[in-house]
Structure formats: structure tokens, C-alpha cells
Design an enzyme around this catalytic site. Structure first.
Site, PDB file in Angstrom:
ATOM      1  N   LYS A  35       6.165  -4.442   6.853  1.00  0.00           N
ATOM      2  CA  LYS A  35       5.777  -3.898   5.536  1.00  0.00           C
ATOM      3  C   LYS A  35       6.215  -2.436   5.433  1.00  0.00           C
ATOM      4  O   LYS A  35       6.562  -1.813   6.449  1.00  0.00           O
ATOM      5  CB  LYS A  35       4.270  -4.020   5.360  1.00  0.00           C
ATOM      6  CG  LYS A  35       3.476  -3.255   6.416  1.00  0.00           C
ATOM      7  CD  LYS A  35       1.988  -3.560   6.363  1.00  0.00           C
ATOM      8  CE  LYS A  35       1.263  -2.828   7.474  1.00  0.00           C
ATOM      9  NZ  LYS A  35      -0.166  -3.174   7.524  1.00  0.00           N
ATOM     10  N   ARG A 131     -13.067  -5.247   4.364  1.00  0.00           N
ATOM     11  CA  ARG A 131     -11.977  -4.834   3.480  1.00  0.00           C
ATOM     12  C   ARG A 131     -11.530  -6.091   2.751  1.00  0.00           C
ATOM     13  O   ARG A 131     -12.077  -6.416   1.715  1.00  0.00           O
ATOM     14  CB  ARG A 131     -10.847  -4.182   4.299  1.00  0.00           C
ATOM     15  CG  ARG A 131      -9.799  -3.520   3.434  1.00  0.00           C
ATOM     16  CD  ARG A 131      -8.726  -2.794   4.242  1.00  0.00           C
ATOM     17  NE  ARG A 131      -7.958  -3.697   5.098  1.00  0.00           N
ATOM     18  CZ  ARG A 131      -6.932  -3.299   5.852  1.00  0.00           C
ATOM     19  NH1 ARG A 131      -6.570  -2.030   5.878  1.00  0.00           N
ATOM     20  NH2 ARG A 131      -6.273  -4.166   6.595  1.00  0.00           N
ATOM     21  N   TYR A 256       6.675  30.915   2.519  1.00  0.00           N
ATOM     22  CA  TYR A 256       5.693  30.974   1.435  1.00  0.00           C
ATOM     23  C   TYR A 256       4.340  31.450   1.948  1.00  0.00           C
ATOM     24  O   TYR A 256       3.853  30.972   2.976  1.00  0.00           O
ATOM     25  CB  TYR A 256       5.498  29.580   0.820  1.00  0.00           C
ATOM     26  CG  TYR A 256       6.676  29.092   0.002  1.00  0.00           C
ATOM     27  CD1 TYR A 256       7.073  29.777  -1.151  1.00  0.00           C
ATOM     28  CD2 TYR A 256       7.369  27.957   0.368  1.00  0.00           C
ATOM     29  CE1 TYR A 256       8.142  29.323  -1.913  1.00  0.00           C
ATOM     30  CE2 TYR A 256       8.438  27.489  -0.379  1.00  0.00           C
ATOM     31  CZ  TYR A 256       8.818  28.180  -1.522  1.00  0.00           C
ATOM     32  OH  TYR A 256       9.873  27.729  -2.268  1.00  0.00           O
ATOM     33  N   MET A 304       9.755  22.419   1.134  1.00  0.00           N
ATOM     34  CA  MET A 304      10.219  21.083   0.743  1.00  0.00           C
ATOM     35  C   MET A 304      11.465  20.659   1.529  1.00  0.00           C
ATOM     36  O   MET A 304      11.602  19.499   1.921  1.00  0.00           O
ATOM     37  CB  MET A 304      10.524  21.039  -0.753  1.00  0.00           C
ATOM     38  CG  MET A 304      10.793  19.636  -1.257  1.00  0.00           C
ATOM     39  SD  MET A 304      11.233  19.545  -2.990  1.00  0.00           S
ATOM     40  CE  MET A 304       9.700  19.950  -3.798  1.00  0.00           C
TER      41      MET A 304
HETATM   42  C1  LIG Z   1      -0.270  -3.404   8.993  1.00  0.00           C
HETATM   43  C2  LIG Z   1      -1.065  -4.547   9.487  1.00  0.00           C
HETATM   44  C3  LIG Z   1      -0.884  -5.026  10.795  1.00  0.00           C
HETATM   45  C4  LIG Z   1      -0.039  -4.315  11.829  1.00  0.00           C
HETATM   46  O1  LIG Z   1      -0.871  -3.385  12.479  1.00  0.00           O
HETATM   47  P1  LIG Z   1      -0.328  -2.446  13.671  1.00  0.00           P
HETATM   48  O2  LIG Z   1      -1.504  -1.624  14.018  1.00  0.00           O
HETATM   49  O3  LIG Z   1       0.781  -1.647  13.084  1.00  0.00           O
HETATM   50  O4  LIG Z   1       0.117  -3.343  14.748  1.00  0.00           O
HETATM   51  C5  LIG Z   1      -1.541  -6.184  11.160  1.00  0.00           C
HETATM   52  N1  LIG Z   1      -2.361  -6.819  10.289  1.00  0.00           N
HETATM   53  C6  LIG Z   1      -2.592  -6.366   9.033  1.00  0.00           C
HETATM   54  C7  LIG Z   1      -3.511  -7.112   8.133  1.00  0.00           C
HETATM   55  C8  LIG Z   1      -1.965  -5.204   8.599  1.00  0.00           C
HETATM   56  O5  LIG Z   1      -2.197  -4.759   7.357  1.00  0.00           O
END
Ligand SMILES: *Cc1c(COP(=O)(O)O)cnc(C)c1O
Length: 362
Positions: A35, A131, A256, A304
Site C-alpha cells: 500500500k 479500529r 529561517y 522546503m
Molecule cells: C499496513 C498494514 C500491515 C503491514 O504492517 P507492517 O507493520 O508494515 O508489517 C498489515 N496489516 C494491515 C491491516 C495494515 O494496514
């Protein structure tokens, strides 16, 4: 034209890390989590290099469709699931695997006319993270509703997610496993629970499928251990170059807000990397870079496009020198993340499209 800054993506390291997942969880299939553009590494090249994986996972339907458009045929799980009838139909058409965590999403599925069934649905069990997830009783009802519905789905399984798997010996992890274990035993369905931290530290949670993200990219999910200590190799090395140097005298303020002042005559360098590239502004006066093998501290505020460094730590430094921003044993992204008050996940994901990715195939 200058190629700096760029991210060197080592695909051999990626494949090594996938092997490490197999070493930690030898009896489980692997769903590689790609992802958020493969945690900032570039999803298409990463997916190509992960040909040994059993499946992929992304967060959203859009990410899965991009993979299908590029011809990837592996199973792809969508963690957030889908929420409308049209999306269920699209998911079925493209052979996508869904996570189900809301009754309303199920209601839509039950009324959707699918041309072919979905290959697989993961039922998200609430085990303690609060969640995405449904209570055990609710999941049992859904299992009953799916019985005989070969028009909707070929296979189902159980999924859950740890809230504290990065903490060793935390009893909450055991409690989450116990909730899953009860349902797994009585239903006999395949289970997918372990993320990177659980793959390494909670072997009881491996079950039929594991789903590593961070460890594939070579970073440690634990605050107290480095990736190298876990047998992982960093996949991304972020590099740039020194674009300016200046001699400062005592009392000169840098950048800055004048947040750093020279207390003596010194040489200052300017590196072409900034928060516009994903170099966190929280690293102002806190980060470091590597020039000619030497650790060189960041001074003043991160801008930046640039960051200033104290070249007294590396007197040999010259204009155009290559500068390592992160991704070596001497300067791990985990270390830098801690300095920025965040986690390596965030630094990796935040590398912006302005930074070219260059892929090394070993
Ligand atoms: C992103 C995610 C993972 C991967 O987790 P890592 O800690 O990067 O191994 C696994 N399961 C779900 C539901 C996630 O959102």
C-alpha cells in the site's frame, strides 16, 4: 541534468527481506503489503520484484486496480474493503480479495448482482484494536449467511490486526490471539493476523497467512532493535548532494528564524533535500547526514528544498559531494524517524514524487 536527490531502491535487498519473512514464518503464505506506493518505494517495480510472494495487499480499491491495469495476476487483498454495490461488482470483475468489516457493506453485497463470485473475503474480527472489526458473534452470523452463497464468494477467512505487536511481552497481544484462536478453532477457517512485528516476535500468530509490510523494506518495527539485528537490509537509500558551502564567522545565524548560531568560525554546507522531498521539518537541528563516510549534523531549520549542515565534522567535503540522507547501517531511517518524533513508516511513505526512484536489480 542533475539526478539528485534520488532514492536508490535495492531490489536484491527486497528479495532478501522476503526470504527473511519465510525464515521467520516458514509454514505461512505471504501477503506482501504494498500500500501507499509500496511504502514510498514505487509500487510497480516493487510488485515486479516480489514475484516470489503468494499475494499482495493494499489499502484501497484504487491501488488494487492500478496493479491489475499493470497486469499483475496475483491475489490482491484490499484492507479497507469496498462500500458500494458498484465497488463490489468492480472488485469481483477484477478478482480482488476484500476485507469485510461493516454490516452495511455486507448488506450491499447481498443485494449486488455479481457476474462472478469474489475469490475470497476476509472477515475482520475485532480482537482488541478497536479500529476495523466486527464482534465474534457477528462474524459467526456472517459465516452462516455466506454458507451456500457460491454466487457471492468462493472462500472466506478470518483476519485481525494487532494494536501493540511492536511491544515485546505485552499481554494485550496474547489477549488478541486468544480471541482469534477461539473463532479459528471452532470454524476451521484460514487466518491472517501477523504484520511485521508479529511475524518476528509472535510465532503463535502466524497461522495460514502472514502480511509483512515494513520488514520487506528492511526497516525494523521495534524501537529497541535495528533492521540489521533482525537480518533485514534497507531497500531505500536516499541520497543527494552538496550544492553550496559557506564560511561562517562567530555569531552568524543559519536559515529561517535564525534557529542556529555559529559560536566560532566554521564551514557550513547546503544539501539539496528538504521537506518538499519528504525530509521532515522535525529534523531541524536534530538530523544528520553522511558525507565521505562522516556523520555531519543538520543545523538550523529544514527548508522546503534544502537543509544546512555543519561541515566541521567533515573538513574534506567538497561541492557536489554525494550526501547520504538515510538508508545505511550508519544512518538508518529508524534512527532518523526517532529523531523526528515519528516512525520509519512515515518517513518512507512521505518521500515525494519530486524524488526520482532508481532501481538496482543486483
Ligand atoms: C499496513 C498494514 C500491515 C503491514 O504492517 P507492517 O507493520 O508494515 O508489517 C498489515 N496489516 C494491515 C491491516 C495494515 O494496514
Amino acid at each position: 541534468m542533475s539526478r539528485y536527490p534520488f532514492a536508490r531502491i535495492n531490489l536484491t535487498a527486497l528479495q532478501h527481506n522476503l526470504q527473511q519473512v519465510r525464515y521467520y514464518a516458514p509454514h505461512s503464505k505471504i501477503m506482501s503489503v504494498i500500500k501507499a506506493d509500496a511504502y514510498g518505494h514505487g509500487v510497480i517495480e516493487i510488485a515486479k520484484a516480489l514475484e516470489q510472494t503468494d499475494a499482495f495487499a493494499v489499502a484501497r480499491l484504487k491501488e488494487a486496480l492500478i496493479l491489475r491495469q499493470h497486469g499483475f495476476k496475483q491475489p490482491i487483498t484490499i484492507f479497507e474493503g469496498v462500500s458500494t454495490i458498484e465497488e463490489w461488482q468492480l472488485a469481483a470483475e477484477y478478482d480482488l480479495t476484500l476485507v469485510l468489516h461493516q454490516q452495511q457493506h455486507l448488506d450491499y453485497l447481498l443485494t449486488a448482482k455479481l457476474n462472478k463470485p469474489l475469490p475470497f473475503i476476509w472477515l475482520m474480527l475485532e480482537t482488541g484494536m478497536h479500529r476495523l472489526g466486527l464482534a465474534e458473534q457477528h462474524i459467526r452470523q456472517i459465516i452462516d449467511q455466506f454458507t451456500g452463497r457460491t454466487d457471492l464468494v468462493d472462500e472466506i477467512g478470518l483476519m485481525s490486526h494487532f494494536a501493540n505487536s511492536d511491544l515485546l511481552n505485552d499481554t494485550r497481544n496474547q489477549q488478541q490471539i486468544m480471541v482469534m484462536q477461539r473463532l479459528a478453532e471452532t470454524t476451521g477457517l484460514p487466518v491472517c493476523m501477523a504484520n511485521s512485528a508479529a511475524i518476528i516476535s509472535l510465532p503463535q500468530s502466524h497461522y495460514q497467512w502472514v502480511r509483512p509490510g515494513l520488514m520487506l523494506y528492511g526497516a525494523s518495527p521495534f524501537a529497541y532493535k535495528t533492521g540489521a539485528q533482525l537480518g533485514l537490509k534497507p531497500v531505500m537509500q536516499l541520497v543527494s548532494k552538496l550544492i553550496a558551502t559557506q564560511q561562517l564567522k562567530a555569531g552568524d545565524e543559519v536559515g529561517y528564524g535564525g534557529q542556529w548560531t555559529a559560536d566560532q568560525s566554521m564551514r557550513m554546507g547546503v544539501v539539496s533535500i528538504g521537506y518538499g522531498d519528504g525530509y521532515s521539518r522535525h529534523l531541524s537541528n536534530a538530523g544528520k547526514v553522511i558525507i565521505r563516510g562522516k556523520e555531519v549534523p543538520v543545523i538550523g531549520r529544514v527548508s522546503m528544498d534544502t537543509v544546512c549542515v555543519n561541515l566541521d565534522a567533515c573538513p574534506q567535503a567538497q561541492l557536489e559531494d554525494e550526501v547520504v540522507i538515510w538508508g545505511t547501517d550508519a544512518l538508518a531511517v529508524e534512527w532518523l524517524a526517532e529523531k523526528a518524533g515519528t516512525i520509519p513508516y512515515e518517513l518512507l511513505c512521505c518521500v515525494t514524487p519530486r524524488v526520482n526512484r532508481e532501481y538496482l536489480h543486483g
